[in-house]
Enzyme design. Structure first.
Site, short mmCIF file in Angstrom:
data_model
loop_
_atom_site.label_atom_id
_atom_site.label_comp_id
_atom_site.label_asym_id
_atom_site.label_seq_id
_atom_site.Cartn_x
_atom_site.Cartn_y
_atom_site.Cartn_z
N LYS A 1 -72.43 -13.44 58.02
CA LYS A 1 -72.26 -14.64 58.05
C LYS A 1 -70.48 -14.78 57.68
CE LYS A 1 -76.52 -16.57 55.40
NZ LYS A 1 -77.20 -17.05 54.38
N GLN B 1 -76.20 -17.06 48.57
CA GLN B 1 -77.69 -15.90 49.00
C GLN B 1 -79.01 -15.93 47.83
OE1 GLN B 1 -76.92 -15.21 52.48
NE2 GLN B 1 -79.56 -14.91 52.32
N ASP C 1 -75.71 -25.13 53.27
CA ASP C 1 -77.03 -24.44 53.06
C ASP C 1 -78.12 -25.86 52.96
OD1 ASP C 1 -77.85 -22.25 53.16
OD2 ASP C 1 -77.54 -21.54 51.48
#
Ligand code: NAD
Length: 293
Positions: free
Chosen positions: A52, A96, A119
């Site tokens: 990312k 994460q 997200d």
């Protein structure tokens, strides 16, 4: 059979974003900035976050990587998120997953400001998505939509069978394939670990999304001729022949299933790279909302 090439399409999405970012830079506009928080040192999480951050650099996005020890108190992580919420420079925040057991993932998800929830896991984002309002779609389902769109895969009126009902993949992709838009307008059946007649249901699927996390679960005798198969699974399986000691397996028995399909995603190189492209799209949209072109 046509391969749905996630590597190629994600690169196309990132190239397009790179151009847009360069135009904004030339005009003195705000540039997108993603903040990623990594707790502990889980191998797969390290790899995802590194990809990312690398994608940000390639595309001209700013990025901030915050590493916290696996024993970081929950309160400290929540404070960090709140700091990022208040920082105008930051457009997207991702933490994460998975997190260590002592930290509530739900609290973390709900602490991220909905306006920076790239997200797409925050209940506000999910609620807006369900109601068909503009929203950050969860990155993996959004990546699948971008892939279907790129290859102009027909979805209207099709029967989509989704295997898995998690909040990050199965449930949101079932909602998005069912919406009144393209890609969408499918009749959707969602299967899970308590579905008794999975094979019969899969055989009715014009589109099958396998998102259960069981390597090579979907076999050729579960798939009808001409189906579109989207393999979301990523499982590390021990493989001494590889330098890393493991191979990545999808949820579809690719060699068996592919000859029956009209379209299929490979693993790796299918949905995985699209998830990152979708995350970048969400971050760009968040930046645009603050400082439009
Ligand atoms: P999860 O464990 O949260 O959910 C799995 C779902 O599958 C559950 O709803 C469960 O009911 C269902 N399931 C399990 N066994 C089943 C069975 N035998 N029959 C029918 N349903 C069954 O997993 P998740 O987070 O949704 O992830 C699923 C897979 O996708 C994993 O391999 C994960 O690594 C992968 N993944 C990939 C990406 C990507 O970017 N490609 C992103 C997220 C997750």
């Amino acid at each position: 059979m046509q391969m749905l090439d996630g590597k190629l399409v994600s690169q196309a999405v990132k190239d397009d974003l790179k151009e847009k970012v360069a135009t904004r830079a030339a005009a003195g506009k705000k540039l997108p900035h993603l903040a990623a928080i990594l707790v502990g040192n889980n191998g797969a999480s390290e790899t995802y976050v590194a990809s990312k951050v690398k994608s940000c650099a390639e595309t001209g996005f700013g990025s901030t990587l915050i590493r916290l020890d696996s024993d970081v108190p929950e309160e400290e992580l929540l404070m960090k998120i709140k700091e990022l919420n208040d920082d105008f420079n930051i457009d997207g925040i991702l933490v994460q997953l998975p997190l260590p057991k002592h930290i509530s993932e739900q609290k973390v998800i709900e602490t991220i400001a909905a306006s920076k929830d790239v997200d797409g896991f925050h209940p506000e984002s999910v609620g807006r998505m369900v109601q068909g309002l503009p929203a950050f779609f969860p990155a993996t389902p959004y990546g699948i939509l971008l892939l279907l769109e790129h290859y102009k895969v027909e979805t209207k009126g099709k029967h989509a069978v989704v295997i898995g009902r998690s909040n990050i993949v199965g449930r949101p992709i079932s909602i998005l394939l069912n919406r009144n838009d393209y890609p969408g307008n499918c009749t959707v059946t969602v299967c899970h670990s308590h579905t008794p007649n999975l094979k019969e249901i899969c055989l009715q699927g014009d589109i099958i999304v396998a998102a259960l996390g069981r390597p090579e679960f979907l076999k050729a005798d579960m798939v009808k001729e001409g189906a579109v198969v989207i393999d979301v699974g990523i499982t590390r399986v021990a493989d001494p022949s590889k330098k890393s000691g493991f191979a990545i397996k999808g949820d579809v028995d690719f060699n068996q299933v592919a000859p029956k399909c009209s379209f299929i995603t490979p693993v790796p190189g299918g949905v995985g790279p699209m998830t990152i492209a979708a995350l970048m799209m969400n971050t760009f949209k968040s930046c645009l909302a603050k400082d439009p072109d």
